[in-house]
Write an enzyme that holds these catalytic residues in place. Structure first.
Site, PDB file in Angstrom:
ATOM      1  N   HIS A 304       0.839  -1.210   0.000  1.00 44.12           N
ATOM      2  CA  HIS A 304       0.000   0.000   0.000  1.00 44.12           C
ATOM      3  C   HIS A 304       0.874   1.260   0.000  1.00 44.12           C
ATOM      4  CE1 HIS A 304      -3.655   2.338   1.130  1.00 44.12           C
ATOM      5  NE2 HIS A 304      -2.766   3.118   1.714  1.00 44.12           N
ATOM      6  N   GLU A 305       1.809   1.305   0.942  1.00 42.32           N
ATOM      7  CA  GLU A 305       2.632   2.519   1.038  1.00 42.32           C
ATOM      8  C   GLU A 305       3.503   2.671  -0.209  1.00 42.32           C
ATOM      9  OE1 GLU A 305       1.560   4.339   3.275  1.00 42.32           O
ATOM     10  OE2 GLU A 305       0.574   2.760   4.435  1.00 42.32           O
TER      11      GLU A 305
HETATM   12  N1  0A1 Z   1      -1.600   7.951   4.303  1.00 42.53           N
HETATM   13  C1  0A1 Z   1      -1.444   6.878   5.240  1.00 42.53           C
HETATM   14  C2  0A1 Z   1      -2.323   6.968   6.415  1.00 42.53           C
HETATM   15  C3  0A1 Z   1      -1.961   7.934   7.486  1.00 42.53           C
HETATM   16  C4  0A1 Z   1      -2.745   9.029   7.696  1.00 42.53           C
HETATM   17  C5  0A1 Z   1      -2.496   9.890   8.730  1.00 42.53           C
HETATM   18  C6  0A1 Z   1      -1.442   9.620   9.554  1.00 42.53           C
HETATM   19  O1  0A1 Z   1      -1.241  10.430  10.638  1.00 42.53           O
HETATM   20  C7  0A1 Z   1      -0.928   9.984  11.839  1.00 42.53           C
HETATM   21  C8  0A1 Z   1      -0.606   8.535   9.356  1.00 42.53           C
HETATM   22  C9  0A1 Z   1      -0.885   7.692   8.282  1.00 42.53           C
HETATM   23  C10 0A1 Z   1      -1.834   5.595   4.542  1.00 42.53           C
HETATM   24  O2  0A1 Z   1      -2.847   5.556   3.854  1.00 42.53           O
HETATM   25  O3  0A1 Z   1      -1.183   4.601   4.720  1.00 42.53           O
HETATM   26 ZN    ZN Z   2      -2.912   5.044   2.078  1.00 40.57          ZN
END
Ligand code: 0A1
Ligand code: ZN
Length: 886
Positions: A304-305
């Site tokens: 995913h990442e």
């Molecule tokens: N974009 C990341 C999710 C994510 C969103 C906010 C965060 O703040 C603490 C941390 C991660 C994903 O979709 O994996």
């Molecule tokens: Zn994501």
């Protein structure tokens, strides 16, 4: 002082930024309490913005030490500086350079947003609005800048210094115990993708050669001593990189790709450009510490990442209302990856279970929101199952509707046209409309209307005419702020199955017909409130297998009887629907039992279902992972959702236990035989085939122990004592934990002694205890909060003990005396002072409170009101409490 004054942000108010920031040069001097950040921002007026507007930079709890404009001091009348804002009243009309020095305290940062310490490690989290806790900035995703980051720290404290992009310089600082590293990321990116890490970390390294022959250095950084536990994650990363090249034609673009695992993290992981930061739970795995589910999750989150590099980073979101543009699409991509790496059918079942468990209740309760919301109070609260999972389902439907070839062409066009930009859902959908020559306006309602549609299907067979008529009807209940719903476009994949299991060709005449394309693909489009389709040349009465592969995120109510369901379990060529037919059967049985129990009777009995499961085990010997899914009954939360109103969790629990016990007794011989046949042999492998064998073995033991508790308990005890893998060990402990008495306490104790040095394993120990469906569990949870292994400042610990109690223990969280609600409310109020994001997520466990029977719902409401009345709540918690009560 808390300064959160929540003002709604509206999509309709979107305006392009008045200024752009082309380059950012950061110099970060790491210090545990007094980190200095010098930011040099090259700013220019945005031609698309308002000429001569003031420059308003975002901040959050910042202290400014020094500010220079084009190298000069700024006259005090033209600058306004507060912890949450920096305003230049009349900035130059030409490009200018703003230098800002801030001081921040990473050790005091308990919100885990911005720069904080995870144990001894310095790390950052900037999505969604964390960069403003590091320096003043236009902290919005449509401001894209090229970053150069110099990090300086004491060598002893932080020998490893990482940031986005490629490392361009590093060295000691002569005459001191400090050193530095400089990183440059050539790809313009929004501030939410910025990251830096400093710490004393171990690492593993590998290399990936891209399709065009470029070599990419890969690194995974973990706590010293945990290097071996990162090997599986590295393997998953390389497989992800290769898959994105073949499945989507996407190649990686930097010379380096690094992942850092940290122990304190609010979410799962973060896709910062070239420097992903992970919750260590989604990196670390060894057979003796991680279950097969953990391995599958690691593979999925790593993918995913990584996939975000194209869907999220190269093409980012114009504003946070477009969050599903990157998240729904990236979830879709990681689902497809896992389906290709493992069994497609089994992955689909698991994904649909997650959607129904997490998203359907959201859509049915006060927190329901659009996949593309049009207003929010706190964006942190929109990282939801609706944005992620339902967002992914929309993409999946799009693919079903326009077909695989057009879908890939649409994706290619999207990558081509919007690379390097901050895009919108409209931009994305327009690519698919263009390549498929379809008007997708009505389809786009999936983004703008909340709620789970209900599809009702009636069928009738006319023996004389040899026709089979299918009447479909769609409806959708109101959701907050949306009383009336327009019809959705619902793709319904279907087949007709004869009594002997043979598929029947789909043909229609001119009246009530389907298009040639629909018939060829076996997909009906339901885009009107009602639709009738009459199939002809149907020689024998068939069973309709509808919504194959779960072709749309809807609830289906179909007029099929029990015998027809059993025929589908045995014969449907669509494995998803074979599983679904068994689930539907079990659900009906359980619903009947719940009614009987509530009126003082006994749960119902039904031998036919057990016989169907018997045949399912026997006929799926070659696919144990699938068989395991078929014999796993709907959860108590699934039942609560089906019942929908006046829910009594105790009655559901009694009904479920009774069905498990009856099936366990009826199937005891085959369960035992299968359990023994699937005993581990040879070396451990985390692959899907080996995991499938373990899954079926576990499911058999679980049902067997429910039916034959003495023998089952003894088997579980033996498995617990001899287990070589965490999958086997935790499965056995789970069974032992559900039987009160000395043996349980001893097993829990043994488990703790065995694994006390592994916090992620102790999380499993917390979860098991928090989910015991017994009266004493709340007292146990409170006692465990005093345990040295527990900490309210570590989100994983909080989620494992308190989150599991609130979301995974239907009877005790919903205890009739309201004690569970009261407990959660007090925890949320306390935790809100240190980590509002995690507190707000815990509070969302109340999302189905209105569906409970009246005494419980009144107690839940009182607990929510108690939270809502607290002064000085964070925007995060205030938002969830307010919407839950609205
Ligand atoms: N974009 C990341 C999710 C994510 C969103 C906010 C965060 O703040 C603490 C941390 C991660 C994903 O979709 O994996
Ligand atoms: Zn994501």
């Amino acid at each position: 002082m808390r300064t959160d004054v929540a003002q709604p942000v509206r999509l309709a108010d979107y305006r392009p930024p008045d200024y752009l920031i082309d380059t950012v040069v950061l110099d970060v001097l790491l210090h545990d309490t007094e980190t200095r950040v010098r930011a040099k921002l090259s700013i220019r007026p945005n031609p698309a913005g308002r000429a001569g507007a003031p420059l308003v930079l975002d901040g959050d709890e910042l202290t400014a030490k020094k500010i220079l404009l084009d190298g000069q001091d700024i006259s005090p009348e033209t600058i306004f500086v507060a912890p949450d804002q920096l305003t230049l009243a009349s900035p130059p009309r030409q490009p200018f350079v703003l230098e800002i020095e801030t001081e921040i305290n990473p050790s005091a940062n308990t919100k885990l947003m911005g720069l904080y310490r995870s144990g001894p490690v310095y790390c950052t989290q900037c999505e969604a609005e964390g960069f403003r806790r590091i320096t003043y900035f236009l902290d919005r995703p449509d401001v894209l800048s090229v970053y150069t980051t110099r990090i300086e720290a004491a060598v002893s404290e932080a020998p490893i210094l990482l940031s986005n992009g490629n490392k361009i310089d590093a060295g000691p600082i002569d005459g001191t115990d400090r050193h530095f590293a400089v990183w440059h990321d050539p790809f313009p990116k929004p501030s939410y993708l910025f990251a830096l890490v400093g710490g004393d970390l171990g690492s593993i390294h590998d290399e990936f050669t891209t399709v065009s022959g470029r070599k990419v250095a890969l690194g995974i950084y973990v706590e010293h001593g945990k290097e071996k536990s990162a090997v599986y994650a590295m393997d998953a990363l390389k497989r992800s990189m290769a898959w994105d090249e073949t499945a989507f034609g996407r190649e990686y673009d930097l010379d380096m790709f690094n992942i850092v695992a940290v122990s304190s993290f609010n979410m799962g992981a973060m896709e910062n450009k070239g420097l992903n930061v992970f919750n260590d739970k989604y990196v670390l795995a060894l057979p003796e510490t991680a279950t097969d589910t953990d391995y599958a999750n690691i593979e999925a989150v790593i993918a995913h990442e990584y996939f975000h590099n194209w869907t999220g980073n190269r093409i980012t979101c114009r504003d946070w209302f477009q969050l599903c543009l990157k998240e729904g699409l990236t979830v879709f991509r990681d689902h497809e990856f896992s389906a290709d790496q493992r069994s497609r059918a089994v992955r689909r079942i698991a994904d649909v279970r997650t959607l129904r468990a997490a998203q359907f209740p959201e859509d049915a309760g006060p927190l329901a929101h659009n996949v593309r919301p049009d207003t929010y109070l706190e964006i942190n609260n929109f990282y939801t199952a609706t944005i992620y999972e339902k967002g992914s389902e929309i993409i999946r439907m799009l693919k079903v509707l326009i077909g695989e070839t057009a879908f890939r062409a649409g994706m290619d066009l999207y990558f081509d046209r919007y690379d390097g930009t901050a895009a919108t859902i409209e931009n994305f959908i327009s690519c698919f409309a263009e390549v498929s020559h379809r008007d997708l306006t009505q389809f786009s309602r999936w983004y703008h209307q909340a709620g789970t549609p209900l599809v009702e299907a009636q069928t009738s067979y006319d023996a004389a005419k040899q026709t089979f008529t299918l009447d479909l009807k769609q409806s959708c209940k109101p959701t907050p702020g949306q009383d009336h719903k327009e019809p959705f476009v619902i793709p319904i994949e279907l087949g007709l199955v004869a009594a002997d299991g043979a598929p029947i060709a789909l043909q229609t005449g001119t009246e009530d017909g389907a298009s040639a394309d629909e018939l060829a693909r076996g997909v009906l489009e339901l885009s009107t409130p009602e639709r009738r389709v009459t199939f002809c040349d149907v020689a024998t009465p068939p069973v309709a297998s509808l919504l194959r592969g779960f072709s749309a995120p809807v609830r289906l109510s179909q007029s099929v009887n029990e015998n027809e369901l059993i025929a589908l379990v045995a014969h449907d060529s669509d494995s998803f629907n074979r599983w679904q037919a068994a689930q539907t059967y079990a659900t009906r049985l359980l619903l009947r039992s719940v009614d009987l129990v509530r009126s003082g009777g006994k749960p119902c009995e039904d031998e036919a279902f057990g016989e169907a499961l018997y045949r399912a085990i026997e006929s799926n010997i070659g696919d144990p992972a699938f068989a395991a899914q078929v014999i796993s009954l709907p959860s108590e939360a699934d039942m609560a959702r089906e019942i929908g109103e006046n829910v009594d969790p105790d009655a559901i629990h009694v009904a479920k236990q009774a069905l498990r016990a009856a099936l366990g007794r009826q199937l005891a011989p085959i369960l035992l035989q299968t359990y023994e046949r699937l005993a581990p042999e040879g070396a451990y492998s985390p692959d899907a085939a080996a995991a499938g064998r373990r899954a079926l073995r576990t499911a058999c033991l679980d049902l067997y122990a429910a039916g034959v508790p003495d023998e089952g308990g003894a088997l579980a005890q033996r498995q617990f004592e001899t287990a070589q893998t965490m999958t086997d060990e935790i499965a056995a402990l789970g069974i032992l934990t559900h039987v009160p008495g000395e043996r349980r306490e001893q097993a829990l104790d043994t488990f703790y002694q065995r694994h006390s040095s592994e916090p992620l394993v102790i999380d499993k120990w917390f979860i098991l205890q928090a989910t015991i469906p017994e009266k004493g569990t709340l007292a146990r949870v409170k006692k465990l909060m005093e345990h040295p292994a527990f900490s309210l400042t570590n989100p994983n610990r909080v989620r494992s003990l308190i989150g599991a109690f609130a979301s995974g223990n239907q009877t005790q969280f919903n205890a009739a005396d309201g004690s569970g609600y009261h407990f959660l409310a007090e925890i949320v109020i306390g935790l809100d002072r240190t980590n509002p994001q995690v507190a707000a997520r815990l509070l969302a466990a109340f999302k189905s409170w209105r569906a409970l029977e009246s005494k419980r719902s009144a107690l839940a409401e009182a607990a929510l009101r108690r939270v809502a009345q607290v002064n000085d709540l964070s925007a995060d918690v205030k938002d969830i409490a307010g919407r839950s009560l609205a």
